[in-house]
Design a protein around this motif. Structure first.
Motif, PDB file in Angstrom:
ATOM      1  N   ILE A 175       1.960 -12.723  57.117  1.00 43.84           N
ATOM      2  CA  ILE A 175       1.698 -13.504  55.898  1.00 43.84           C
ATOM      3  C   ILE A 175       1.373 -14.865  56.440  1.00 43.84           C
ATOM      4  N   LEU A 176       2.230 -15.397  57.008  1.00 44.25           N
ATOM      5  CA  LEU A 176       2.074 -16.739  57.711  1.00 44.25           C
ATOM      6  C   LEU A 176       1.009 -16.984  58.499  1.00 44.25           C
ATOM      7  N   ALA A 177       0.444 -15.886  59.263  1.00 41.71           N
ATOM      8  CA  ALA A 177      -0.462 -16.060  60.036  1.00 41.71           C
ATOM      9  C   ALA A 177      -1.795 -16.024  59.300  1.00 41.71           C
ATOM     10  N   GLU A 178      -1.838 -15.205  58.202  1.00 36.65           N
ATOM     11  CA  GLU A 178      -3.066 -15.375  57.171  1.00 36.65           C
ATOM     12  C   GLU A 178      -2.986 -16.728  56.449  1.00 36.65           C
ATOM     13  N   VAL A 179      -1.905 -17.328  56.199  1.00 29.41           N
ATOM     14  CA  VAL A 179      -2.031 -18.608  55.583  1.00 29.41           C
ATOM     15  C   VAL A 179      -2.563 -19.785  56.385  1.00 29.41           C
ATOM     16  N   ARG A 180      -2.297 -19.667  57.555  1.00 30.01           N
ATOM     17  CA  ARG A 180      -2.632 -20.467  58.625  1.00 30.01           C
ATOM     18  C   ARG A 180      -4.111 -20.463  58.916  1.00 30.01           C
ATOM     19  N   GLU A 181      -4.513 -19.085  58.944  1.00 28.60           N
ATOM     20  CA  GLU A 181      -6.025 -18.876  58.928  1.00 28.60           C
ATOM     21  C   GLU A 181      -6.747 -19.424  57.707  1.00 28.60           C
ATOM     22  N   LEU A 182      -6.226 -19.379  56.847  1.00 30.38           N
ATOM     23  CA  LEU A 182      -6.901 -19.772  55.472  1.00 30.38           C
ATOM     24  C   LEU A 182      -7.050 -21.376  55.474  1.00 30.38           C
ATOM     25  N   ALA A 183      -5.784 -22.114  55.779  1.00 30.68           N
ATOM     26  CA  ALA A 183      -5.855 -23.431  56.114  1.00 30.68           C
ATOM     27  C   ALA A 183      -6.902 -23.954  57.049  1.00 30.68           C
ATOM     28  N   ALA A 184      -6.897 -23.141  58.050  1.00 29.55           N
ATOM     29  CA  ALA A 184      -7.866 -23.545  59.151  1.00 29.55           C
ATOM     30  C   ALA A 184      -9.544 -23.540  58.555  1.00 29.55           C
ATOM     31  N   VAL A 185      -9.716 -22.601  57.590  1.00 33.73           N
ATOM     32  CA  VAL A 185     -11.066 -22.597  57.152  1.00 33.73           C
ATOM     33  C   VAL A 185     -11.266 -23.393  55.906  1.00 33.73           C
ATOM     34  N   GLY A 186     -10.041 -24.305  55.356  1.00 34.51           N
ATOM     35  CA  GLY A 186     -10.258 -25.339  54.570  1.00 34.51           C
ATOM     36  C   GLY A 186      -9.632 -25.153  53.030  1.00 34.51           C
ATOM     37  N   TYR A 187      -8.961 -23.974  52.907  1.00 36.73           N
ATOM     38  CA  TYR A 187      -8.015 -23.801  51.735  1.00 36.73           C
ATOM     39  C   TYR A 187      -6.965 -24.668  51.771  1.00 36.73           C
ATOM     40  N   SER A 188      -6.698 -25.205  50.599  1.00 36.74           N
ATOM     41  CA  SER A 188      -5.446 -26.091  50.293  1.00 36.74           C
ATOM     42  C   SER A 188      -4.302 -25.433  49.334  1.00 36.74           C
ATOM     43  N   GLU A 189      -4.689 -24.375  48.693  1.00 34.05           N
ATOM     44  CA  GLU A 189      -4.145 -23.830  47.698  1.00 34.05           C
ATOM     45  C   GLU A 189      -3.899 -22.267  47.894  1.00 34.05           C
ATOM     46  N   VAL A 190      -2.763 -21.580  48.112  1.00 34.91           N
ATOM     47  CA  VAL A 190      -2.729 -20.176  48.264  1.00 34.91           C
ATOM     48  C   VAL A 190      -1.764 -19.684  47.076  1.00 34.91           C
ATOM     49  N   GLN A 191      -2.012 -18.503  46.357  1.00 43.52           N
ATOM     50  CA  GLN A 191      -1.110 -17.894  45.496  1.00 43.52           C
ATOM     51  C   GLN A 191      -0.939 -16.606  46.085  1.00 43.52           C
ATOM     52  N   LEU A 192       0.463 -16.586  46.324  1.00 44.45           N
ATOM     53  CA  LEU A 192       1.365 -15.290  46.810  1.00 44.45           C
ATOM     54  C   LEU A 192       1.328 -14.253  45.419  1.00 44.45           C
ATOM     55  N   LEU A 193       0.916 -13.047  46.080  1.00 42.13           N
ATOM     56  CA  LEU A 193       0.901 -12.076  44.798  1.00 42.13           C
ATOM     57  C   LEU A 193       1.720 -10.976  45.212  1.00 42.13           C
ATOM     58  N   GLY A 194       1.993 -10.145  43.963  1.00 37.47           N
ATOM     59  CA  GLY A 194       2.833  -8.884  44.099  1.00 37.47           C
ATOM     60  C   GLY A 194       3.256  -8.415  42.306  1.00 37.47           C
ATOM     61  N   GLN A 195       3.144  -7.084  42.314  1.00 37.02           N
ATOM     62  CA  GLN A 195       3.473  -6.854  40.866  1.00 37.02           C
ATOM     63  C   GLN A 195       4.778  -7.501  40.344  1.00 37.02           C
ATOM     64  N   THR A 196       6.062  -7.337  41.772  1.00 37.49           N
ATOM     65  CA  THR A 196       7.143  -8.258  41.335  1.00 37.49           C
ATOM     66  C   THR A 196       7.314  -9.147  42.404  1.00 37.49           C
ATOM     67  N   VAL A 197       6.554 -10.170  42.372  1.00 36.20           N
ATOM     68  CA  VAL A 197       6.547 -11.077  43.820  1.00 36.20           C
ATOM     69  C   VAL A 197       7.624 -11.395  44.291  1.00 36.20           C
ATOM     70  N   ASN A 198       8.772 -11.786  43.468  1.00 40.27           N
ATOM     71  CA  ASN A 198      10.087 -12.269  43.938  1.00 40.27           C
ATOM     72  C   ASN A 198      10.912 -11.080  44.479  1.00 40.27           C
ATOM     73  N   SER A 199      10.519  -9.888  44.464  1.00 37.09           N
ATOM     74  CA  SER A 199      11.336  -8.732  44.798  1.00 37.09           C
ATOM     75  C   SER A 199      10.950  -8.591  46.472  1.00 37.09           C
ATOM     76  N   TYR A 200      10.262  -9.647  46.955  1.00 38.05           N
ATOM     77  CA  TYR A 200      10.000  -9.640  48.521  1.00 38.05           C
ATOM     78  C   TYR A 200      11.184  -9.422  49.267  1.00 38.05           C
ATOM     79  N   ARG A 201      11.140  -8.447  50.285  1.00 37.67           N
ATOM     80  CA  ARG A 201      11.991  -8.335  51.282  1.00 37.67           C
ATOM     81  C   ARG A 201      11.237  -7.934  52.592  1.00 37.67           C
ATOM     82  N   ASP A 202      11.477  -9.101  53.540  1.00 34.96           N
ATOM     83  CA  ASP A 202      10.741  -9.145  54.729  1.00 34.96           C
ATOM     84  C   ASP A 202      11.173  -7.927  55.626  1.00 34.96           C
ATOM     85  N   PRO A 203      10.326  -6.910  56.043  1.00 35.17           N
ATOM     86  CA  PRO A 203      10.589  -5.923  56.598  1.00 35.17           C
ATOM     87  C   PRO A 203      10.997  -6.122  58.194  1.00 35.17           C
TER      88      PRO A 203
END
Length: 467
Positions: free
Chosen positions: A209-237
């Motif tokens: 996830i963090l690698a993708e966000v860094r790539e997005l910032a590198a091409v000029g994105y300043s805002e990201v939206q993290l998505l999931g059906q229940t996004v705050n149920s996230y459990r880092d595997p």
């Protein structure tokens, strides 16, 4: 496989400039895609478009001009499914939308595809592809089968972790990028088809996830939206084992990222650590979408929502106690099977207690593969419509009152659109409020500006650029 390639298109989503960005070339390698549903469906369409572009296809703005016609579908409510089948009916050879100059390939993607499976081939025999969201990584192989003349190709496996990245992601929005961090749902709400269409919860490794966000910032994105059906149920595997709140902070610390949003949260998994992160890190937007669905504990139990009315109110009170003024929005269902007038009134009173900044409200819609479909006490459609209208009227008054308190205040706005009227612009605050404003300056798209609110209503905010 290395990380995905991100193609950023400098035009707003849905505009003709985006759809015809690849307007020249071989007519036999053209595609059209229409998306129904939520932000996750929007992002899935970006992934699908990326796969097609990688294979040399180009997007066109009308289905009549496309060799591949894809409908990325939603099945949360019956009307959404009906709309898709209405679109498919146009391709019935008896009706004749199909381009006579080329044999078109029609595909159904997403939640309805997963829900109905290969039955879609029986209902609409002219459909050639049925593909659920977990199979988008396999689209190149499925496209090869279609290109070889196979008229029925299906990808319907949900038992896979390979759901997060495709080889190329086409980004439709010039400033905001979606990032899927968790797929599927384990909550088993009695009205919801998502566990069937999206499969069980599968979280993505934090490093990815963090690698993708860094790539997005590198091409000029300043805002990201993290998505999931229940996004705050996230459990880092991964071995790092980040909590969702820690992931939020990690994303916010990526250089170049000014705003981090997330959608959609489940009340059961909203902890004090998430609110603390929102309260202490300015880049984490002060907006929380927290679906209540009902204000009646008995109905919540029938919905299998795993919290009571009082527990939900305690969550909202925890959010309101933060130092930042966090905007809270919600989803409400009216007319759930067995809902009495008294229980509907409890939902109305929840609006008065929670004072939501906005809601998405719906009439209960029976869905296949759900327990609620066969529950006793189905509420008549006319009564559901009456309740919905009363709910929306109550919320409209609440929003008008809350909006009125914002007049005279200043907010930072990310400018997202220009009006046809000179000097008129539109942007979004960190709290996810849309603000229409005036400015004597030009070429403001993508800038962050201070805007003072001059007037407000239940449905709109109006302001002026503070120079």
């Amino acid at each position: 496989m290395s990380g995905p390639i991100h193609v950023r298109l400098e035009s707003l989503a849905g505009s003709p400039a985006r759809n015809d960005a690849f307007a020249a070339g071989d007519d036999s390698r053209t595609f059209y895609i229409e998306t129904f549903g939520c932000q996750m469906n929007d992002h899935d369409s970006e992934k699908v478009a990326g796969v097609l572009l990688r294979r040399g296809y180009r997007q066109v703005s009308t289905p009549q001009n496309a060799r591949l016609v894809f409908y990325n579908t939603c099945s949360i409510r019956e009307k959404a499914a009906q709309k898709v089948f209405s679109r498919l009916g146009l391709y019935n050879p008896k009706n004749g939308l199909t381009n006579p100059a080329q044999e078109q390939i029609i595909g159904v993607l997403g939640c309805l595809a997963q829900q109905e499976g290969e039955h879609i081939f029986d209902r609409a025999p002219w459909v050639s592809l049925v593909c659920g969201s977990a199979s988008y990584r396999q689209l190149p192989q499925m496209l090869a089968q279609l290109e070889a003349g196979n008229r029925r190709v299906a990808g319907l496996d949900t038992d896979t972790d390979e759901t997060f990245e495709t080889e190329l992601t086409r980004r439709d929005h010039p400033f905001r990028a979606y990032v899927t961090i968790i797929e599927g749902c384990d909550k088993s709400c009695s009205y919801c088809v998502v566990p069937h269409t999206r499969g069980p919860e599968r979280s993505r490794a934090s490093d990815s996830i963090l690698a993708e966000v860094r790539e997005l910032a590198a091409v000029g994105y300043s805002e990201v939206q993290l998505l999931g059906q229940t996004v705050n149920s996230y459990r880092d595997p991964s071995s790092r084992g980040l909590r969702f709140s820690e992931l939020l902070v990690g994303v916010a610390e990526v250089p170049g990222i000014r705003r981090v949003r997330f959608m959609t949260s489940h009340p059961r998994d909203l902890g004090a650590d998430i609110v603390a992160a929102m309260d202490s890190v300015p880049a984490i937007c002060e907006h929380l979408h927290l679906p209540a669905q009902s204000g009646s504990t008995r109905i919540l139990q029938a919905m299998q929502r795993s919290y009571t009315r009082d527990e939900y109110i305690q969550k909202v009170e925890m959010v309101r106690a933060a130092r930042r003024a966090i905007s809270v929005t919600s989803d409400i269902i009216v007319g759930f099977p067995g809902e009495t007038e008294r229980e509907f009134q409890e939902t109305l009173s929840l609006l008065d207690v929670a004072r939501f900044d906005a809601i998405f409200a719906f009439q209960y819609s029976p869905r296949p593969h759900t327990p609620a479909q066969t529950m006793a006490g189905q509420v008549p459609e006319a009564e559901k419509s009456r309740r919905l209208a009363e709910l929306l009227e109550r919320q409209r008054a609440i929003q008008a009152a809350r909006s009125a308190t914002l007049v005279g205040k200043e907010f930072e706005v990310l400018v997202e659109a220009a009006s046809r009227r000179e000097s008129q612009w539109s942007g979004r605050t960190s709290s996810n409020r849309v603000l229409n404003f005036t400015s004597p300056r030009r070429d403001l798209l993508g800038e962050y500006l201070q805007v003072r609110i001059t007037s407000a209503s239940a449905s709109s905010l109006v302001g002026e650029h503070v120079i």
